[in-house]
Design a protein around this motif. Structure first.
Motif, PDB file in Angstrom:
ATOM      1  N   GLY A   1      15.615  10.908 -13.971  1.00 56.48           N
ATOM      2  CA  GLY A   1      14.628  11.462 -13.056  1.00 56.48           C
ATOM      3  C   GLY A   1      14.831  12.930 -12.724  1.00 56.48           C
ATOM      4  O   GLY A   1      14.036  13.503 -11.996  1.00 56.48           O
ATOM      5  N   ALA A   2      15.876  13.545 -13.245  1.00 49.13           N
ATOM      6  CA  ALA A   2      16.138  14.957 -12.946  1.00 49.13           C
ATOM      7  C   ALA A   2      15.239  15.845 -13.791  1.00 49.13           C
ATOM      8  O   ALA A   2      15.232  15.748 -15.007  1.00 49.13           O
ATOM      9  CB  ALA A   2      17.600  15.297 -13.199  1.00 49.13           C
ATOM     10  N   GLU A   3      14.492  16.668 -13.140  1.00 47.63           N
ATOM     11  CA  GLU A   3      13.609  17.606 -13.817  1.00 47.63           C
ATOM     12  C   GLU A   3      14.300  18.962 -13.922  1.00 47.63           C
ATOM     13  O   GLU A   3      15.243  19.241 -13.195  1.00 47.63           O
ATOM     14  CB  GLU A   3      12.306  17.756 -13.027  1.00 47.63           C
ATOM     15  CG  GLU A   3      11.544  16.466 -12.864  1.00 47.63           C
ATOM     16  CD  GLU A   3      10.984  15.934 -14.172  1.00 47.63           C
ATOM     17  OE1 GLU A   3      10.612  16.750 -15.042  1.00 47.63           O
ATOM     18  OE2 GLU A   3      10.933  14.705 -14.329  1.00 47.63           O
ATOM     19  N   ILE A   4      13.802  19.789 -14.805  1.00 49.29           N
ATOM     20  CA  ILE A   4      14.280  21.169 -14.852  1.00 49.29           C
ATOM     21  C   ILE A   4      13.781  21.864 -13.593  1.00 49.29           C
ATOM     22  O   ILE A   4      12.632  21.705 -13.192  1.00 49.29           O
ATOM     23  CB  ILE A   4      13.784  21.875 -16.119  1.00 49.29           C
ATOM     24  CG1 ILE A   4      14.407  21.199 -17.343  1.00 49.29           C
ATOM     25  CG2 ILE A   4      14.112  23.362 -16.082  1.00 49.29           C
ATOM     26  CD1 ILE A   4      13.921  21.715 -18.668  1.00 49.29           C
ATOM     27  N   ARG A   5      14.669  22.606 -12.944  1.00 57.74           N
ATOM     28  CA  ARG A   5      14.358  23.327 -11.710  1.00 57.74           C
ATOM     29  C   ARG A   5      14.481  24.822 -11.978  1.00 57.74           C
ATOM     30  O   ARG A   5      15.153  25.236 -12.920  1.00 57.74           O
ATOM     31  CB  ARG A   5      15.321  22.922 -10.593  1.00 57.74           C
ATOM     32  CG  ARG A   5      15.449  21.430 -10.342  1.00 57.74           C
ATOM     33  CD  ARG A   5      14.336  20.844  -9.584  1.00 57.74           C
ATOM     34  NE  ARG A   5      14.219  21.450  -8.254  1.00 57.74           N
ATOM     35  CZ  ARG A   5      13.248  21.150  -7.408  1.00 57.74           C
ATOM     36  NH1 ARG A   5      12.327  20.291  -7.742  1.00 57.74           N
ATOM     37  NH2 ARG A   5      13.192  21.714  -6.232  1.00 57.74           N
TER      38      ARG A   5
ATOM     39  N   VAL B   1      15.819  31.708 -13.225  1.00 58.60           N
ATOM     40  CA  VAL B   1      16.845  30.853 -13.801  1.00 58.60           C
ATOM     41  C   VAL B   1      16.332  29.417 -13.843  1.00 58.60           C
ATOM     42  O   VAL B   1      15.768  28.931 -12.869  1.00 58.60           O
ATOM     43  CB  VAL B   1      18.138  30.921 -12.948  1.00 58.60           C
ATOM     44  CG1 VAL B   1      19.206  30.001 -13.493  1.00 58.60           C
ATOM     45  CG2 VAL B   1      18.634  32.360 -12.861  1.00 58.60           C
ATOM     46  N   ALA B   2      16.527  28.749 -14.989  1.00 60.64           N
ATOM     47  CA  ALA B   2      16.179  27.334 -15.132  1.00 60.64           C
ATOM     48  C   ALA B   2      17.471  26.529 -15.229  1.00 60.64           C
ATOM     49  O   ALA B   2      18.426  26.962 -15.872  1.00 60.64           O
ATOM     50  CB  ALA B   2      15.342  27.123 -16.389  1.00 60.64           C
ATOM     51  N   PHE B   3      17.501  25.376 -14.577  1.00 63.62           N
ATOM     52  CA  PHE B   3      18.696  24.531 -14.644  1.00 63.62           C
ATOM     53  C   PHE B   3      18.304  23.068 -14.531  1.00 63.62           C
ATOM     54  O   PHE B   3      17.208  22.730 -14.087  1.00 63.62           O
ATOM     55  CB  PHE B   3      19.713  24.918 -13.564  1.00 63.62           C
ATOM     56  CG  PHE B   3      19.244  24.635 -12.164  1.00 63.62           C
ATOM     57  CD1 PHE B   3      19.595  23.448 -11.537  1.00 63.62           C
ATOM     58  CD2 PHE B   3      18.465  25.545 -11.473  1.00 63.62           C
ATOM     59  CE1 PHE B   3      19.168  23.179 -10.245  1.00 63.62           C
ATOM     60  CE2 PHE B   3      18.032  25.284 -10.182  1.00 63.62           C
ATOM     61  CZ  PHE B   3      18.391  24.100  -9.569  1.00 63.62           C
ATOM     62  N   GLN B   4      19.209  22.212 -14.963  1.00 60.85           N
ATOM     63  CA  GLN B   4      19.022  20.767 -14.849  1.00 60.85           C
ATOM     64  C   GLN B   4      20.385  20.141 -14.618  1.00 60.85           C
ATOM     65  O   GLN B   4      21.363  20.509 -15.275  1.00 60.85           O
ATOM     66  CB  GLN B   4      18.392  20.200 -16.116  1.00 60.85           C
ATOM     67  CG  GLN B   4      18.128  18.716 -16.050  1.00 60.85           C
ATOM     68  CD  GLN B   4      17.520  18.191 -17.338  1.00 60.85           C
ATOM     69  OE1 GLN B   4      17.774  18.707 -18.406  1.00 60.85           O
ATOM     70  NE2 GLN B   4      16.708  17.161 -17.215  1.00 60.85           N
ATOM     71  N   HIS B   5      20.460  19.213 -13.706  1.00 61.15           N
ATOM     72  CA  HIS B   5      21.708  18.507 -13.448  1.00 61.15           C
ATOM     73  C   HIS B   5      21.881  17.412 -14.492  1.00 61.15           C
ATOM     74  O   HIS B   5      20.906  16.816 -14.945  1.00 61.15           O
ATOM     75  CB  HIS B   5      21.698  17.886 -12.053  1.00 61.15           C
ATOM     76  CG  HIS B   5      21.621  18.911 -10.966  1.00 61.15           C
ATOM     77  ND1 HIS B   5      22.719  19.620 -10.559  1.00 61.15           N
ATOM     78  CD2 HIS B   5      20.583  19.358 -10.247  1.00 61.15           C
ATOM     79  CE1 HIS B   5      22.363  20.451  -9.599  1.00 61.15           C
ATOM     80  NE2 HIS B   5      21.071  20.318  -9.396  1.00 61.15           N
ATOM     81  N   PHE B   6      23.123  17.161 -14.905  1.00 59.45           N
ATOM     82  CA  PHE B   6      23.392  16.083 -15.853  1.00 59.45           C
ATOM     83  C   PHE B   6      24.767  15.516 -15.622  1.00 59.45           C
ATOM     84  O   PHE B   6      25.599  16.118 -14.956  1.00 59.45           O
ATOM     85  CB  PHE B   6      23.244  16.562 -17.307  1.00 59.45           C
ATOM     86  CG  PHE B   6      24.230  17.620 -17.709  1.00 59.45           C
ATOM     87  CD1 PHE B   6      25.456  17.266 -18.262  1.00 59.45           C
ATOM     88  CD2 PHE B   6      23.941  18.957 -17.533  1.00 59.45           C
ATOM     89  CE1 PHE B   6      26.367  18.240 -18.626  1.00 59.45           C
ATOM     90  CE2 PHE B   6      24.853  19.927 -17.900  1.00 59.45           C
ATOM     91  CZ  PHE B   6      26.062  19.570 -18.448  1.00 59.45           C
ATOM     92  N   ASP B   7      24.973  14.330 -16.150  1.00 58.35           N
ATOM     93  CA  ASP B   7      26.271  13.661 -16.082  1.00 58.35           C
ATOM     94  C   ASP B   7      26.965  13.792 -17.425  1.00 58.35           C
ATOM     95  O   ASP B   7      26.304  13.785 -18.467  1.00 58.35           O
ATOM     96  CB  ASP B   7      26.101  12.163 -15.784  1.00 58.35           C
ATOM     97  CG  ASP B   7      25.572  11.902 -14.388  1.00 58.35           C
ATOM     98  OD1 ASP B   7      25.867  12.704 -13.491  1.00 58.35           O
ATOM     99  OD2 ASP B   7      24.863  10.898 -14.209  1.00 58.35           O
TER     100      ASP B   7
END
Length: 69
Positions: free
Chosen positions: A6-10, A50-56
């Protein structure tokens, strides 16, 4: 590795002169708009979006069984 479900690019806008930055948003246009508004208020002229996305990240092997590189 996998993205957090469900994490989108922010995105966020950042001033490269005074280092102020916007809050993060789902739309790059909103980050760019923040930069333009900040430019009008501050007269700063250098920005980045800046674009970022959280991941495991999880190792496939435990450290005790991993092969040396």
């Amino acid at each position: 590795m996998s993205a957090v479900p469900g994490a989108e690019i922010r995105y966020y806008g950042k001033c490269l002169e005074c280092f102020a930055q916007s809050t993060d948003t789902e739309a790059s246009d909103d980050a760019q708009l923040w930069c333009l508004k900040h430019a009008g208020l501050s007269r700063c002229t250098r920005y980045e979006v800046v674009a970022f996305q959280h991941f495991d990240a999880h190792p496939a092997d435990s450290p005790s069984t991993a092969q040396p590189h």
